[in-house]
Design a protein around this motif. Structure first.
Motif, PDB file in Angstrom:
ATOM      1  N   MET A   1      42.817  46.966  21.645  1.00 12.72           N
ATOM      2  CA  MET A   1      42.446  47.995  22.584  1.00 12.72           C
ATOM      3  C   MET A   1      41.687  47.378  23.755  1.00 12.72           C
ATOM      4  O   MET A   1      41.829  47.823  24.886  1.00 12.72           O
ATOM      5  N   ARG A   2      40.893  46.374  23.458  1.00 12.55           N
ATOM      6  CA  ARG A   2      40.057  45.779  24.496  1.00 12.55           C
ATOM      7  C   ARG A   2      40.902  45.247  25.650  1.00 12.55           C
ATOM      8  O   ARG A   2      40.540  45.413  26.813  1.00 12.55           O
ATOM      9  N   THR A   3      42.024  44.620  25.354  1.00 11.67           N
ATOM     10  CA  THR A   3      42.867  44.049  26.399  1.00 11.67           C
ATOM     11  C   THR A   3      43.452  45.140  27.289  1.00 11.67           C
ATOM     12  O   THR A   3      43.436  45.009  28.520  1.00 11.67           O
ATOM     13  N   PHE A   4      43.960  46.198  26.683  1.00 14.93           N
ATOM     14  CA  PHE A   4      44.534  47.294  27.471  1.00 14.93           C
ATOM     15  C   PHE A   4      43.471  47.947  28.354  1.00 14.93           C
ATOM     16  O   PHE A   4      43.699  48.205  29.539  1.00 14.93           O
ATOM     17  N   CYS A   5      42.319  48.217  27.778  1.00 14.17           N
ATOM     18  CA  CYS A   5      41.242  48.868  28.541  1.00 14.17           C
ATOM     19  C   CYS A   5      40.735  47.969  29.656  1.00 14.17           C
ATOM     20  O   CYS A   5      40.494  48.429  30.774  1.00 14.17           O
ATOM     21  N   ALA A   6      40.577  46.685  29.374  1.00 15.67           N
ATOM     22  CA  ALA A   6      40.104  45.762  30.394  1.00 15.67           C
ATOM     23  C   ALA A   6      41.104  45.650  31.539  1.00 15.67           C
ATOM     24  O   ALA A   6      40.710  45.561  32.708  1.00 15.67           O
ATOM     25  N   SER A   7      42.379  45.685  31.225  1.00 16.29           N
ATOM     26  CA  SER A   7      43.403  45.643  32.273  1.00 16.29           C
ATOM     27  C   SER A   7      43.314  46.866  33.184  1.00 16.29           C
ATOM     28  O   SER A   7      43.424  46.758  34.408  1.00 16.29           O
ATOM     29  N   THR A   8      43.094  48.014  32.589  1.00 16.89           N
ATOM     30  CA  THR A   8      42.929  49.239  33.380  1.00 16.89           C
ATOM     31  C   THR A   8      41.688  49.142  34.258  1.00 16.89           C
ATOM     32  O   THR A   8      41.715  49.513  35.436  1.00 16.89           O
ATOM     33  N   LEU A   9      40.610  48.621  33.714  1.00 13.25           N
ATOM     34  CA  LEU A   9      39.366  48.507  34.469  1.00 13.25           C
ATOM     35  C   LEU A   9      39.488  47.523  35.633  1.00 13.25           C
ATOM     36  O   LEU A   9      38.920  47.747  36.704  1.00 13.25           O
ATOM     37  N   VAL A  10      40.226  46.446  35.446  1.00 12.53           N
ATOM     38  CA  VAL A  10      40.434  45.501  36.544  1.00 12.53           C
ATOM     39  C   VAL A  10      41.243  46.157  37.661  1.00 12.53           C
ATOM     40  O   VAL A  10      40.935  45.995  38.845  1.00 12.53           O
ATOM     41  N   GLY A  11      42.245  46.937  37.293  1.00 16.78           N
ATOM     42  CA  GLY A  11      42.999  47.689  38.301  1.00 16.78           C
ATOM     43  C   GLY A  11      42.108  48.660  39.052  1.00 16.78           C
ATOM     44  O   GLY A  11      42.199  48.798  40.280  1.00 16.78           O
ATOM     45  N   GLU A  12      41.224  49.323  38.325  1.00 11.51           N
ATOM     46  CA  GLU A  12      40.291  50.255  38.958  1.00 11.51           C
ATOM     47  C   GLU A  12      39.332  49.537  39.897  1.00 11.51           C
ATOM     48  O   GLU A  12      38.966  50.070  40.944  1.00 11.51           O
ATOM     49  N   PHE A  13      38.924  48.337  39.532  1.00 12.37           N
ATOM     50  CA  PHE A  13      38.054  47.538  40.389  1.00 12.37           C
ATOM     51  C   PHE A  13      38.667  47.402  41.788  1.00 12.37           C
ATOM     52  O   PHE A  13      38.000  47.644  42.795  1.00 12.37           O
ATOM     53  N   PHE A  14      39.933  47.030  41.828  1.00 18.56           N
ATOM     54  CA  PHE A  14      40.599  46.847  43.121  1.00 18.56           C
ATOM     55  C   PHE A  14      40.809  48.171  43.848  1.00 18.56           C
ATOM     56  O   PHE A  14      40.641  48.252  45.067  1.00 18.56           O
ATOM     57  N   VAL A  15      41.154  49.200  43.122  1.00 19.73           N
ATOM     58  CA  VAL A  15      41.365  50.516  43.740  1.00 19.73           C
ATOM     59  C   VAL A  15      40.064  51.042  44.338  1.00 19.73           C
ATOM     60  O   VAL A  15      40.055  51.597  45.440  1.00 19.73           O
ATOM     61  N   LEU A  22      30.346  48.169  37.553  1.00 28.25           N
ATOM     62  CA  LEU A  22      30.504  48.844  36.262  1.00 28.25           C
ATOM     63  C   LEU A  22      31.872  48.533  35.653  1.00 28.25           C
ATOM     64  O   LEU A  22      31.969  48.305  34.445  1.00 28.25           O
ATOM     65  N   CYS A  23      32.910  48.506  36.473  1.00 26.22           N
ATOM     66  CA  CYS A  23      34.243  48.154  35.963  1.00 26.22           C
ATOM     67  C   CYS A  23      34.231  46.777  35.312  1.00 26.22           C
ATOM     68  O   CYS A  23      34.773  46.589  34.218  1.00 26.22           O
ATOM     69  N   LEU A  24      33.617  45.814  35.987  1.00 20.01           N
ATOM     70  CA  LEU A  24      33.585  44.460  35.432  1.00 20.01           C
ATOM     71  C   LEU A  24      32.738  44.377  34.166  1.00 20.01           C
ATOM     72  O   LEU A  24      33.109  43.705  33.204  1.00 20.01           O
ATOM     73  N   LEU A  25      31.596  45.067  34.161  1.00 18.64           N
ATOM     74  CA  LEU A  25      30.746  45.050  32.976  1.00 18.64           C
ATOM     75  C   LEU A  25      31.414  45.748  31.791  1.00 18.64           C
ATOM     76  O   LEU A  25      31.264  45.313  30.644  1.00 18.64           O
ATOM     77  N   LEU A  26      32.137  46.814  32.071  1.00 17.09           N
ATOM     78  CA  LEU A  26      32.816  47.537  30.991  1.00 17.09           C
ATOM     79  C   LEU A  26      33.932  46.715  30.361  1.00 17.09           C
ATOM     80  O   LEU A  26      34.298  46.960  29.213  1.00 17.09           O
ATOM     81  N   CYS A  27      34.474  45.753  31.099  1.00 16.25           N
ATOM     82  CA  CYS A  27      35.506  44.891  30.507  1.00 16.25           C
ATOM     83  C   CYS A  27      34.964  44.163  29.275  1.00 16.25           C
ATOM     84  O   CYS A  27      35.702  43.913  28.332  1.00 16.25           O
TER      85      CYS A  27
END
Length: 113
Positions: free
Chosen positions: A1-15, A44-49
């Motif tokens: 789950m961590r990989t999927f969630c972190a990928s979403t958060l990295v996308g959100e970082f850029f958005v 927060l996006c980066l820390l949540l990863c």
């Protein structure tokens, strides 16, 4: 789950960063306030990863999704983007947990026999 969630958060970082650029031109919010909020959300996006696989990380991720949708009051396009990322977050949590369960079952089966 961590990989999927972190990928979403990295996308959100850029958005969030790109939305900050757009909002600085299209919004009446002061530039200083806008970048403090966007910078905080990006951080927060980066820390949540790092904690995305833990329950607190998932709940904080949901709070971030709500904040992204609420950002639509400043930049209307964020209503759509926030909803899209909320859907991605749900999929990351849901399917990530399923993948983790299948992986644990496979490892248990390999250990047993």
């Amino acid at each position: 789950m961590r990989t999927f969630c972190a990928s979403t958060l990295v996308g959100e970082f850029f958005v969030i960063g790109l939305a900050g650029l757009a909002a600085s031109r299209l919004s009446t919010v002061s530039t200083t306030t806008l970048w403090w909020v966007c910078g905080g959300a990006m951080l927060l996006c980066l820390l949540l990863c790092g904690v995305a696989g833990r329950p607190i990380g998932v709940w904080l991720g949901w709070a971030l999704q709500g904040a992204l949708i609420a950002a639509g009051f400043v930049l209307p396009a964020m209503f759509v983007l926030g909803a899209a990322f909320a859907g991605l977050w749900w999929a990351s949590v849901h399917f990530g947990a399923r993948v983790d369960a299948l992986r644990a079952a496979r490892e248990a089966g390999a250990a047993a026999g």
